[in-house]
Write a protein that holds these residues in place. Structure first.
Motif, PDB file in Angstrom:
ATOM      1  N   VAL A   4     -46.059-134.948 -14.127  1.00 47.58           N
ATOM      2  CA  VAL A   4     -45.907-133.372 -14.670  1.00 47.58           C
ATOM      3  C   VAL A   4     -44.953-133.741 -15.936  1.00 47.58           C
ATOM      4  O   VAL A   4     -44.112-134.382 -16.043  1.00 47.58           O
ATOM      5  CB  VAL A   4     -44.887-132.927 -13.700  1.00 47.58           C
ATOM      6  N   ILE A   5     -45.653-132.707 -17.270  1.00 47.25           N
ATOM      7  CA  ILE A   5     -45.102-132.925 -18.329  1.00 47.25           C
ATOM      8  C   ILE A   5     -44.168-131.902 -18.339  1.00 47.25           C
ATOM      9  O   ILE A   5     -44.029-130.871 -18.041  1.00 47.25           O
ATOM     10  CB  ILE A   5     -46.222-132.323 -19.178  1.00 47.25           C
ATOM     11  N   ILE A   6     -42.638-132.566 -18.664  1.00 47.89           N
ATOM     12  CA  ILE A   6     -41.552-131.654 -18.932  1.00 47.89           C
ATOM     13  C   ILE A   6     -41.256-131.409 -20.362  1.00 47.89           C
ATOM     14  O   ILE A   6     -41.215-132.446 -21.253  1.00 47.89           O
ATOM     15  CB  ILE A   6     -40.222-132.238 -18.234  1.00 47.89           C
ATOM     16  N   THR A   7     -41.484-130.346 -20.657  1.00 46.84           N
ATOM     17  CA  THR A   7     -41.107-130.011 -22.278  1.00 46.84           C
ATOM     18  C   THR A   7     -39.621-129.127 -22.524  1.00 46.84           C
ATOM     19  O   THR A   7     -39.290-128.617 -21.520  1.00 46.84           O
ATOM     20  CB  THR A   7     -41.955-128.958 -22.896  1.00 46.84           C
ATOM     21  N   ALA A   8     -39.024-129.701 -23.253  1.00 43.91           N
ATOM     22  CA  ALA A   8     -37.542-129.342 -23.604  1.00 43.91           C
ATOM     23  C   ALA A   8     -37.522-128.553 -24.617  1.00 43.91           C
ATOM     24  O   ALA A   8     -37.693-128.850 -25.957  1.00 43.91           O
ATOM     25  CB  ALA A   8     -36.561-130.558 -23.640  1.00 43.91           C
ATOM     26  N   ALA A   9     -37.229-127.089 -24.508  1.00 43.82           N
ATOM     27  CA  ALA A   9     -37.208-126.124 -25.620  1.00 43.82           C
ATOM     28  C   ALA A   9     -35.726-125.995 -25.930  1.00 43.82           C
ATOM     29  O   ALA A   9     -34.885-125.448 -25.247  1.00 43.82           O
ATOM     30  CB  ALA A   9     -37.825-124.980 -25.169  1.00 43.82           C
ATOM     31  N   LEU A  10     -35.158-126.909 -26.865  1.00 47.75           N
ATOM     32  CA  LEU A  10     -33.643-126.846 -27.118  1.00 47.75           C
ATOM     33  C   LEU A  10     -33.206-125.824 -27.590  1.00 47.75           C
ATOM     34  O   LEU A  10     -31.722-125.552 -27.444  1.00 47.75           O
ATOM     35  CB  LEU A  10     -33.565-128.322 -27.876  1.00 47.75           C
ATOM     36  N   THR A  11     -33.564-125.035 -28.628  1.00 48.54           N
ATOM     37  CA  THR A  11     -32.690-124.063 -29.353  1.00 48.54           C
ATOM     38  C   THR A  11     -33.017-122.698 -29.572  1.00 48.54           C
ATOM     39  O   THR A  11     -32.126-121.914 -29.610  1.00 48.54           O
ATOM     40  CB  THR A  11     -32.699-125.002 -30.955  1.00 48.54           C
ATOM     41  N   GLY A  12     -34.422-122.411 -29.715  1.00 48.29           N
ATOM     42  CA  GLY A  12     -34.607-121.180 -29.801  1.00 48.29           C
ATOM     43  C   GLY A  12     -33.948-120.606 -31.435  1.00 48.29           C
ATOM     44  O   GLY A  12     -33.611-121.216 -32.143  1.00 48.29           O
ATOM     45  N   ALA A  13     -34.392-119.496 -31.542  1.00 47.18           N
ATOM     46  CA  ALA A  13     -34.201-118.617 -33.004  1.00 47.18           C
ATOM     47  C   ALA A  13     -32.827-117.875 -32.877  1.00 47.18           C
ATOM     48  O   ALA A  13     -32.367-117.216 -33.923  1.00 47.18           O
ATOM     49  CB  ALA A  13     -35.252-118.076 -33.169  1.00 47.18           C
ATOM     50  N   LEU A  14     -32.461-117.618 -31.500  1.00 50.37           N
ATOM     51  CA  LEU A  14     -31.601-116.331 -31.405  1.00 50.37           C
ATOM     52  C   LEU A  14     -30.046-116.739 -30.748  1.00 50.37           C
ATOM     53  O   LEU A  14     -29.065-116.177 -31.481  1.00 50.37           O
ATOM     54  CB  LEU A  14     -31.866-115.252 -30.499  1.00 50.37           C
ATOM     55  N   HIS A 221     -47.578-127.917 -15.532  1.00 53.50           N
ATOM     56  CA  HIS A 221     -46.583-128.660 -16.368  1.00 53.50           C
ATOM     57  C   HIS A 221     -45.303-127.592 -16.390  1.00 53.50           C
ATOM     58  O   HIS A 221     -45.651-126.321 -16.337  1.00 53.50           O
ATOM     59  CB  HIS A 221     -46.921-129.288 -17.355  1.00 53.50           C
ATOM     60  N   VAL A 222     -44.242-127.880 -16.957  1.00 52.98           N
ATOM     61  CA  VAL A 222     -43.208-127.091 -16.932  1.00 52.98           C
ATOM     62  C   VAL A 222     -42.249-127.061 -18.385  1.00 52.98           C
ATOM     63  O   VAL A 222     -42.414-128.295 -18.910  1.00 52.98           O
ATOM     64  CB  VAL A 222     -42.080-127.398 -15.775  1.00 52.98           C
ATOM     65  N   ARG A 223     -41.793-126.060 -18.661  1.00 56.93           N
ATOM     66  CA  ARG A 223     -40.719-126.052 -19.794  1.00 56.93           C
ATOM     67  C   ARG A 223     -39.307-125.503 -19.340  1.00 56.93           C
ATOM     68  O   ARG A 223     -39.315-124.633 -18.808  1.00 56.93           O
ATOM     69  CB  ARG A 223     -41.226-125.198 -20.952  1.00 56.93           C
ATOM     70  N   VAL A 224     -38.549-126.203 -19.785  1.00 56.28           N
ATOM     71  CA  VAL A 224     -37.080-125.854 -19.511  1.00 56.28           C
ATOM     72  C   VAL A 224     -36.252-125.988 -20.662  1.00 56.28           C
ATOM     73  O   VAL A 224     -36.645-126.762 -21.760  1.00 56.28           O
ATOM     74  CB  VAL A 224     -36.274-126.820 -18.589  1.00 56.28           C
ATOM     75  N   GLY A 225     -34.948-125.350 -20.809  1.00 54.96           N
ATOM     76  CA  GLY A 225     -34.126-125.622 -22.168  1.00 54.96           C
ATOM     77  C   GLY A 225     -33.521-124.113 -22.329  1.00 54.96           C
ATOM     78  O   GLY A 225     -33.931-122.988 -22.055  1.00 54.96           O
ATOM     79  N   LEU A 226     -32.437-124.460 -23.326  1.00 55.10           N
ATOM     80  CA  LEU A 226     -31.431-123.369 -23.745  1.00 55.10           C
ATOM     81  C   LEU A 226     -32.230-122.134 -24.457  1.00 55.10           C
ATOM     82  O   LEU A 226     -31.814-121.024 -24.489  1.00 55.10           O
ATOM     83  CB  LEU A 226     -30.429-123.720 -24.529  1.00 55.10           C
ATOM     84  N   GLU A 227     -33.528-122.608 -25.114  1.00 49.31           N
ATOM     85  CA  GLU A 227     -34.088-121.629 -25.913  1.00 49.31           C
ATOM     86  C   GLU A 227     -34.829-120.357 -24.584  1.00 49.31           C
ATOM     87  O   GLU A 227     -34.409-119.246 -25.045  1.00 49.31           O
ATOM     88  CB  GLU A 227     -35.442-122.148 -26.453  1.00 49.31           C
ATOM     89  N   ASP A 228     -34.900-120.669 -23.557  1.00 50.32           N
ATOM     90  CA  ASP A 228     -35.496-119.757 -22.506  1.00 50.32           C
ATOM     91  C   ASP A 228     -34.256-119.196 -21.408  1.00 50.32           C
ATOM     92  O   ASP A 228     -34.479-118.327 -20.836  1.00 50.32           O
ATOM     93  CB  ASP A 228     -36.422-120.599 -21.851  1.00 50.32           C
ATOM     94  N   ASN A 229     -33.423-120.097 -21.137  1.00 47.35           N
ATOM     95  CA  ASN A 229     -32.495-119.935 -20.195  1.00 47.35           C
ATOM     96  C   ASN A 229     -31.294-120.705 -20.473  1.00 47.35           C
ATOM     97  O   ASN A 229     -31.126-121.878 -20.650  1.00 47.35           O
ATOM     98  CB  ASN A 229     -33.020-120.416 -18.732  1.00 47.35           C
ATOM     99  N   ILE A 230     -29.996-119.868 -20.504  1.00 44.91           N
ATOM    100  CA  ILE A 230     -28.730-120.497 -20.701  1.00 44.91           C
ATOM    101  C   ILE A 230     -27.811-120.948 -19.700  1.00 44.91           C
ATOM    102  O   ILE A 230     -26.740-121.557 -19.879  1.00 44.91           O
ATOM    103  CB  ILE A 230     -27.795-119.784 -21.736  1.00 44.91           C
ATOM    104  N   TYR A 231     -28.177-120.597 -18.439  1.00 44.69           N
ATOM    105  CA  TYR A 231     -27.437-120.728 -17.196  1.00 44.69           C
ATOM    106  C   TYR A 231     -27.888-121.731 -16.415  1.00 44.69           C
ATOM    107  O   TYR A 231     -29.051-121.777 -16.177  1.00 44.69           O
ATOM    108  CB  TYR A 231     -27.228-119.492 -16.533  1.00 44.69           C
ATOM    109  N   TYR A 232     -27.058-122.713 -15.783  1.00 50.34           N
ATOM    110  CA  TYR A 232     -27.529-123.527 -14.771  1.00 50.34           C
ATOM    111  C   TYR A 232     -27.565-122.721 -13.425  1.00 50.34           C
ATOM    112  O   TYR A 232     -28.285-123.140 -12.544  1.00 50.34           O
ATOM    113  CB  TYR A 232     -26.616-124.776 -14.757  1.00 50.34           C
ATOM    114  N   ALA A 233     -26.425-122.023 -13.244  1.00 51.44           N
ATOM    115  CA  ALA A 233     -26.253-121.523 -12.072  1.00 51.44           C
ATOM    116  C   ALA A 233     -25.369-119.969 -12.337  1.00 51.44           C
ATOM    117  O   ALA A 233     -25.272-119.984 -13.660  1.00 51.44           O
ATOM    118  CB  ALA A 233     -25.215-122.357 -10.824  1.00 51.44           C
TER     119      ALA A 233
END
Length: 272
Positions: A4-14, A221-233
């Motif tokens: 499974v490919i894990i992509t990390a989307a680190l920053t975003g634009a906003l 495959h999956v993408r995670v990271g603060l660009e998309d979601n800022i909360y762990y819980a």
């Protein structure tokens, strides 16, 4: 064992640093965070840049510096945004690609009302030019799909030769103005893509976890990271590293294994 490919989307634009202290903004911060995510199990890193005021920018010098810093540390697959600044011209959105020649870059396959702020504009003229620039520079398009109609747009460009098979789709679910982040919508989108295509998925905000679970279960495959979601819980801010760590744990629990960067290259048919 499935990979499974894990992509990390680190920053975003906003997202501002005042709201999320762990979000990386400078080239140095982004490169350090990318390395941490690599060690945690990410194979691909999706990059946006920020200007000195913290706003999204398509400054190609910042892209070049960040990519160089990452390559000094590890061999992550580099995936660069082409939609990092709503103020940028069509030319500015793709100017960094021929110079850096990343292995991947985003191809947002259509326009829509990104509520409540405005229109996310990706005109046919822009997409055709972007697709050809990617072909000329051996860059694999990451086809970002916000609703099912965009899949028909990719079919059109595939027939026209602007895109080349096999395609890679990134289903972006939960944006207000696009498809809701439901398992039913994910299954529907998956059913519409070509048989030889690969796919990944993400859910925005609170919908991050259901889509993460579902994508792994459905063989994607999956993408995670603060660009998309800022909360762990609930009420607890996340870091990129721990979002990747959780995704990797879930992949292992599903009797699969996170792909290495070179395994991701093989799966995606990339030219290193």
């Amino acid at each position: 064992m499935d990979k499974v490919i894990i992509t990390a989307a680190l920053t975003g634009a906003l997202t501002p640093k005042e709201k999320v202290p762990s979000i990386p903004l400078t080239p140095e911060e982004i490169a350090e965070d990318a390395f941490r995510c690599y060690k945690a199990g990410a194979a691909v890193v999706h990059l946006h840049m920020r200007d000195d005021e913290g706003l999204g920018t398509m400054d190609k010098e910042k892209f070049k510096k960040t990519v160089a810093l990452i390559k000094e540390k590890c061999d992550l697959v580099i995936n660069l945004t082409t939609s990092g600044d709503s103020r940028a011209t069509d030319e500015e959105r793709m100017a960094h690609l021929p110079e850096i020649k990343p292995e991947m870059a985003s191809f947002d396959a259509g326009s829509f009302n990104w509520m409540p702020g405005g229109v996310f504009m990706n005109t046919p003229k822009f997409l055709e030019k972007l697709g050809m620039v990617m072909q000329e520079n051996n860059i694999k398009p990451e086809l970002e799909i916000f609703d099912s109609g965009m899949i028909h747009i990719t079919e059109y460009y595939l027939k026209k030769g602007v895109l080349k098979a096999p395609l890679h789709y990134q289903f972006v679910l939960g944006v207000l103005g696009g498809a809701e982040a439901t398992v039913e919508n994910l299954i529907h989108l998956k059913s519409k893509i070509p048989a030889d295509a690969t796919w990944s998925a993400l859910g925005i905000g609170k919908d991050h976890l259901p889509i993460l679970y579902a994508a792994i279960a459905l063989g994607g495959h999956v993408r995670v990271g603060l660009e998309d979601n800022i909360y762990y819980a609930k009420n607890r801010l996340a870091t990129n590293e721990e979002l990747v760590q959780r995704a990797a744990r879930l992949v292992y629990e599903a009797n699969k294994k996170p792909a290495t960067p070179d395994e991701a290259r093989e799966i995606l048919g990339l030219k290193k």
